[in-house]
Design a protein around this motif. Structure first.
Motif, PDB file in Angstrom:
ATOM      1  N   ALA A 192      -7.902  38.854  50.744  1.00 57.30           N
ATOM      2  CA  ALA A 192      -9.189  38.343  50.272  1.00 57.30           C
ATOM      3  C   ALA A 192      -9.061  36.850  50.030  1.00 57.30           C
ATOM      4  CB  ALA A 192      -9.633  39.054  48.996  1.00 57.30           C
ATOM      5  N   VAL A 193     -10.084  36.104  50.423  1.00 51.50           N
ATOM      6  CA  VAL A 193     -10.072  34.648  50.323  1.00 51.50           C
ATOM      7  C   VAL A 193     -11.261  34.190  49.487  1.00 51.50           C
ATOM      8  CG1 VAL A 193     -10.127  32.458  51.581  1.00 51.50           C
ATOM      9  CG2 VAL A 193      -8.976  34.450  52.589  1.00 51.50           C
ATOM     10  N   LEU A 194     -10.996  33.304  48.562  1.00 50.92           N
ATOM     11  CA  LEU A 194     -12.039  32.715  47.730  1.00 50.92           C
ATOM     12  C   LEU A 194     -12.293  31.299  48.222  1.00 50.92           C
ATOM     13  CD1 LEU A 194     -13.714  33.549  45.236  1.00 50.92           C
ATOM     14  CD2 LEU A 194     -11.910  32.572  43.809  1.00 50.92           C
ATOM     15  N   LEU A 195     -13.546  31.011  48.550  1.00 49.11           N
ATOM     16  CA  LEU A 195     -13.953  29.684  49.027  1.00 49.11           C
ATOM     17  C   LEU A 195     -14.863  29.076  47.971  1.00 49.11           C
ATOM     18  CD1 LEU A 195     -14.306  27.476  51.217  1.00 49.11           C
ATOM     19  CD2 LEU A 195     -16.081  28.903  52.237  1.00 49.11           C
ATOM     20  N   LEU A 196     -14.504  27.878  47.481  1.00 52.43           N
ATOM     21  CA  LEU A 196     -15.190  27.294  46.336  1.00 52.43           C
ATOM     22  C   LEU A 196     -15.655  25.876  46.597  1.00 52.43           C
ATOM     23  CD1 LEU A 196     -12.613  28.253  43.561  1.00 52.43           C
ATOM     24  CD2 LEU A 196     -14.619  29.563  44.269  1.00 52.43           C
ATOM     25  N   ARG A 197     -16.718  25.531  45.905  1.00 47.08           N
ATOM     26  CA  ARG A 197     -17.179  24.148  45.865  1.00 47.08           C
ATOM     27  C   ARG A 197     -17.739  23.864  44.486  1.00 47.08           C
ATOM     28  NH1 ARG A 197     -21.517  20.527  44.636  1.00 47.08           N
ATOM     29  NH2 ARG A 197     -21.026  18.638  45.785  1.00 47.08           N
ATOM     30  N   GLY A 198     -17.448  22.701  43.926  1.00 46.82           N
ATOM     31  CA  GLY A 198     -18.027  22.311  42.648  1.00 46.82           C
ATOM     32  C   GLY A 198     -17.871  20.821  42.444  1.00 46.82           C
ATOM     33  N   ASP A 199     -18.925  20.160  42.003  1.00 43.20           N
ATOM     34  CA  ASP A 199     -18.843  18.726  41.771  1.00 43.20           C
ATOM     35  C   ASP A 199     -19.967  18.283  40.852  1.00 43.20           C
ATOM     36  OD1 ASP A 199     -17.692  16.229  41.983  1.00 43.20           O
ATOM     37  OD2 ASP A 199     -17.679  16.232  44.165  1.00 43.20           O
ATOM     38  N   ASN A 200     -19.733  17.161  40.173  1.00 44.89           N
ATOM     39  CA  ASN A 200     -20.756  16.595  39.285  1.00 44.89           C
ATOM     40  C   ASN A 200     -21.076  15.174  39.751  1.00 44.89           C
ATOM     41  OD1 ASN A 200     -18.250  15.571  38.508  1.00 44.89           O
ATOM     42  ND2 ASN A 200     -18.817  15.405  36.344  1.00 44.89           N
ATOM     43  N   ILE A 201     -21.491  15.060  41.011  1.00 43.34           N
ATOM     44  CA  ILE A 201     -21.711  13.736  41.593  1.00 43.34           C
ATOM     45  C   ILE A 201     -22.973  13.058  41.064  1.00 43.34           C
ATOM     46  CG2 ILE A 201     -20.381  14.145  43.692  1.00 43.34           C
ATOM     47  CD1 ILE A 201     -22.940  14.797  45.155  1.00 43.34           C
ATOM     48  N   LEU A 202     -23.802  13.788  40.309  1.00 42.72           N
ATOM     49  CA  LEU A 202     -24.947  13.147  39.665  1.00 42.72           C
ATOM     50  C   LEU A 202     -24.531  12.528  38.335  1.00 42.72           C
ATOM     51  CD1 LEU A 202     -27.927  12.429  39.449  1.00 42.72           C
ATOM     52  CD2 LEU A 202     -28.348  14.716  38.523  1.00 42.72           C
ATOM     53  N   THR A 203     -23.911  13.306  37.484  1.00 38.11           N
ATOM     54  CA  THR A 203     -23.562  12.810  36.152  1.00 38.11           C
ATOM     55  C   THR A 203     -22.136  12.274  36.075  1.00 38.11           C
ATOM     56  OG1 THR A 203     -22.842  15.007  35.425  1.00 38.11           O
ATOM     57  CG2 THR A 203     -25.156  14.416  35.071  1.00 38.11           C
ATOM     58  N   GLY A 204     -21.311  12.520  37.103  1.00 42.51           N
ATOM     59  CA  GLY A 204     -19.914  12.117  37.033  1.00 42.51           C
ATOM     60  C   GLY A 204     -19.611  10.751  37.594  1.00 42.51           C
ATOM     61  N   VAL A 205     -20.530  10.178  38.407  1.00 44.48           N
ATOM     62  CA  VAL A 205     -20.316   8.837  38.938  1.00 44.48           C
ATOM     63  C   VAL A 205     -20.472   7.836  37.797  1.00 44.48           C
ATOM     64  CG1 VAL A 205     -21.224   7.068  40.507  1.00 44.48           C
ATOM     65  CG2 VAL A 205     -21.082   9.447  41.253  1.00 44.48           C
ATOM     66  N   PRO A 206     -19.532   6.904  37.622  1.00 45.27           N
ATOM     67  CA  PRO A 206     -19.626   5.934  36.525  1.00 45.27           C
ATOM     68  C   PRO A 206     -20.972   5.230  36.481  1.00 45.27           C
ATOM     69  CG  PRO A 206     -17.500   5.760  37.597  1.00 45.27           C
ATOM     70  CD  PRO A 206     -18.316   6.718  38.423  1.00 45.27           C
ATOM     71  N   LYS A 207     -21.559   5.162  35.310  1.00 50.68           N
ATOM     72  CA  LYS A 207     -22.888   4.581  35.130  1.00 50.68           C
ATOM     73  C   LYS A 207     -22.933   3.135  35.629  1.00 50.68           C
ATOM     74  CE  LYS A 207     -26.527   4.006  31.659  1.00 50.68           C
ATOM     75  NZ  LYS A 207     -26.881   4.167  30.231  1.00 50.68           N
ATOM     76  N   GLY A 208     -23.982   2.854  36.402  1.00 51.92           N
ATOM     77  CA  GLY A 208     -24.197   1.495  36.870  1.00 51.92           C
ATOM     78  C   GLY A 208     -23.557   1.175  38.201  1.00 51.92           C
ATOM     79  N   THR A 209     -22.710   2.115  38.721  1.00 54.06           N
ATOM     80  CA  THR A 209     -22.039   1.817  39.986  1.00 54.06           C
ATOM     81  C   THR A 209     -22.750   2.440  41.183  1.00 54.06           C
ATOM     82  OG1 THR A 209     -20.571   3.704  39.653  1.00 54.06           O
ATOM     83  CG2 THR A 209     -19.791   1.566  38.890  1.00 54.06           C
ATOM     84  N   GLY A 210     -23.509   3.519  40.933  1.00 61.27           N
ATOM     85  CA  GLY A 210     -24.378   4.114  41.935  1.00 61.27           C
ATOM     86  C   GLY A 210     -23.720   4.376  43.279  1.00 61.27           C
ATOM     87  N   LEU A 211     -24.418   3.983  44.354  1.00 61.12           N
ATOM     88  CA  LEU A 211     -23.977   4.277  45.708  1.00 61.12           C
ATOM     89  C   LEU A 211     -22.630   3.632  46.013  1.00 61.12           C
ATOM     90  CD1 LEU A 211     -24.685   5.607  48.418  1.00 61.12           C
ATOM     91  CD2 LEU A 211     -25.798   3.474  49.084  1.00 61.12           C
ATOM     92  N   ILE A 234     -29.272  13.927  44.982  1.00 63.53           N
ATOM     93  CA  ILE A 234     -27.926  14.289  44.545  1.00 63.53           C
ATOM     94  C   ILE A 234     -28.004  15.008  43.203  1.00 63.53           C
ATOM     95  CG2 ILE A 234     -25.759  13.303  43.686  1.00 63.53           C
ATOM     96  CD1 ILE A 234     -26.046  11.149  45.830  1.00 63.53           C
ATOM     97  N   CYS A 235     -27.196  16.040  43.032  1.00 69.07           N
ATOM     98  CA  CYS A 235     -27.163  16.736  41.756  1.00 69.07           C
ATOM     99  C   CYS A 235     -25.803  17.380  41.547  1.00 69.07           C
ATOM    100  CB  CYS A 235     -28.287  17.770  41.650  1.00 69.07           C
ATOM    101  SG  CYS A 235     -28.094  19.198  42.723  1.00 69.07           S
ATOM    102  N   ASP A 236     -25.578  17.863  40.356  1.00 67.49           N
ATOM    103  CA  ASP A 236     -24.356  18.593  40.030  1.00 67.49           C
ATOM    104  C   ASP A 236     -24.550  20.060  40.415  1.00 67.49           C
ATOM    105  OD1 ASP A 236     -23.602  16.202  38.747  1.00 67.49           O
ATOM    106  OD2 ASP A 236     -24.479  16.879  36.848  1.00 67.49           O
ATOM    107  N   GLY A 237     -23.464  20.726  40.791  1.00 67.58           N
ATOM    108  CA  GLY A 237     -23.591  22.138  41.118  1.00 67.58           C
ATOM    109  C   GLY A 237     -22.309  22.705  41.690  1.00 67.58           C
ATOM    110  N   ALA A 238     -22.356  23.990  42.012  1.00 72.71           N
ATOM    111  CA  ALA A 238     -21.173  24.681  42.511  1.00 72.71           C
ATOM    112  C   ALA A 238     -21.595  25.921  43.273  1.00 72.71           C
ATOM    113  CB  ALA A 238     -20.246  25.061  41.349  1.00 72.71           C
ATOM    114  N   GLY A 239     -20.629  26.500  43.986  1.00 71.38           N
ATOM    115  CA  GLY A 239     -20.878  27.733  44.712  1.00 71.38           C
ATOM    116  C   GLY A 239     -19.562  28.381  45.099  1.00 71.38           C
ATOM    117  N   ALA A 240     -19.605  29.691  45.340  1.00 73.25           N
ATOM    118  CA  ALA A 240     -18.394  30.419  45.705  1.00 73.25           C
ATOM    119  C   ALA A 240     -18.729  31.576  46.637  1.00 73.25           C
ATOM    120  CB  ALA A 240     -17.690  30.951  44.458  1.00 73.25           C
TER     121      ALA A 240
END
Length: 400
Positions: free
Chosen positions: A108-127, A216-222
């Motif tokens: 059995a294989v678990l495939l995962l994704r998770g990131d906080n690219i909306l709230t985790g990018v340092p404020k003011g640095t944007g793109l 862009i938003c934060d989220g995850a999936g499996a």
């Protein structure tokens, strides 16, 4: 050689909330999605001996899968990897997991994704931070001012120039995705929109406006992938992986536009408006033994509206140059000829990764779409795309 009797299926889904998840971090999001998929399937987590994660944009740890495995308490794995192909990673991962199960490498294989690219990018640095952290290190193009929307805008402009595609036709794609998101309580953007709303939204990079671009938003999936035999003893209805395919081209726009280094016959076949997804589609449809018209619901990667339009053509739903007309008139909405992105897609569910397209395709095959369920859907298509619409992976799913 295939493992005797093995057929890989999707046996578990994990989909935490998406959006502005203040205070979240990528590790927590990976783990939450994983636990949901494990609970959904009912599998003993100690039977999971394969693990693939997508890493994160903000953490370039090449052993990311080992960190997540520790948090999950997965002691001994016979296959692991951290996938680094951007939005294309997840169906690429499905194909690898399928091979691992069907060759007997993994149970059995678990495939995962998770990131906080909306709230985790340092404020003011944007793109700039998004690029600096490795999302799009186009060292020969970024220094001259190109942005990711700018690259796709050039593709859209070329399509309009060659075929007369209109902004209204592109807007119909955004409207369809938002209509479906309005039926999905998990979606990031649920307020219905019209074609006029899209055309009146701020210009980002001509001709793409704000509502042509995925937020862009934060989220995850499996996803939990195991054998059909094992899955039939678990909690939920297995979803069959009938056919997969992938193809990659160039990363830099200049090479993509010229099909640099290609044979003469391929230079006519590929370019800015003609992607190698057609190659991946030939593989997937051929392996599944079906054709485009057999598909009941399509979850098409939609970083931008133009991304969907190109796929409609390259997947074979219409001739090259006819994608705009095909997308118009509600054809992509529930009840239309080809319902697309029934969860809302990146454009409205939220740009939290292409794994959610696969989750939604599997959910449709399990008949769990609720208000957005496509009646009697038997076959689903999911795609992932990254780079300049030049990195493609596809899977065709079916009911057991």
């Amino acid at each position: 050689m295939p493992h005797p009797g093995a057929e890989a299926v999707i046996a578990g889904l994990g989909e935490p909330p998406v959006g502005r998840l203040t205070g979240s971090n990528p590790t927590e999001l990976h783990v939450e999605a994983a636990m949901l998929a494990i609970e959904d399937s009912g599998i003993d987590k100690h039977d999971i001996d394969g693990l693939m994660t997508s890493g994160t944009f903000l953490n370039d740890n090449i052993r990311h899968h080992m960190i997540i495995g520790e948090h999950l308490g997965l002691h001994c794995k016979t296959f692991c990897d951290t996938l680094r192909t951007g939005g294309q990673s997840y169906l690429n991962g499905v194909q690898i997991a399928k091979w691992a199960v069907e060759t007997g490498q993994c149970k059995a294989v678990l495939l995962l994704r998770g990131d906080n690219i909306l709230t985790g990018v340092p404020k003011g640095t944007g793109l700039k931070a998004y690029i600096d952290y490795g999302a799009h290190p186009l060292e020969f193009e970024v220094p001259f001012g190109i942005t990711v929307p700018g690259v796709y805008a050039m593709v859209a402009q070329r399509h309009m120039h060659e075929f007369g595609t209109t902004s209204e036709q592109l807007a119909a794609i955004a409207v369809a995705c938002r209509k479906h998101a309005s039926m999905n309580p998990k979606a990031f953007k649920r307020e219905p929109i019209t074609i006029a709303d899209v055309l009146e939204s701020p210009m980002v990079s001509t001709p793409l406006r704000l509502l042509d671009c995925s937020p862009i938003c934060d989220g995850a999936g499996a996803l939990l992938i195991t054998s059909l035999e094992r899955a039939r003893d678990l909690k939920t209805k297995p979803v069959r992986i009938l056919g997969t395919g992938q193809a990659q081209s160039y990363y830099h726009l200049a090479h993509l536009a010229r099909a640099t280094g290609a044979r003469a016959e391929d230079k006519a076949r590929f370019g800015l408006t003609r992607t190698v997804q057609s190659v991946a589609a030939e593989q997937a449809f051929g392996r599944a033994g079906v054709k485009p018209s057999d598909i009941d619901v399509a979850e098409l990667y939609d970083s931008f509206t133009i991304t969907v339009l190109l796929q409609l053509e390259d997947l074979g739903y219409c001739a090259k140059g006819e994608g705009g007309a095909f997308a118009a008139g509600g054809r992509l909405e529930l009840g239309g000829e080809l319902p697309v992105n029934t969860h809302g897609g990146l454009l409205s569910f939220g740009s939290s990764g292409g794994i959610n397209h696969i989750i939604e395709a599997a959910r449709q095959m399990r008949g769990e779409g609720g208000e957005r369920q496509v009646p009697n859907a038997q076959l689903a298509l999911a795609t992932n795309v990254s780079a300049v619409a030049s990195n493609h992976s596809i899977a065709i799913l079916g009911r057991d």
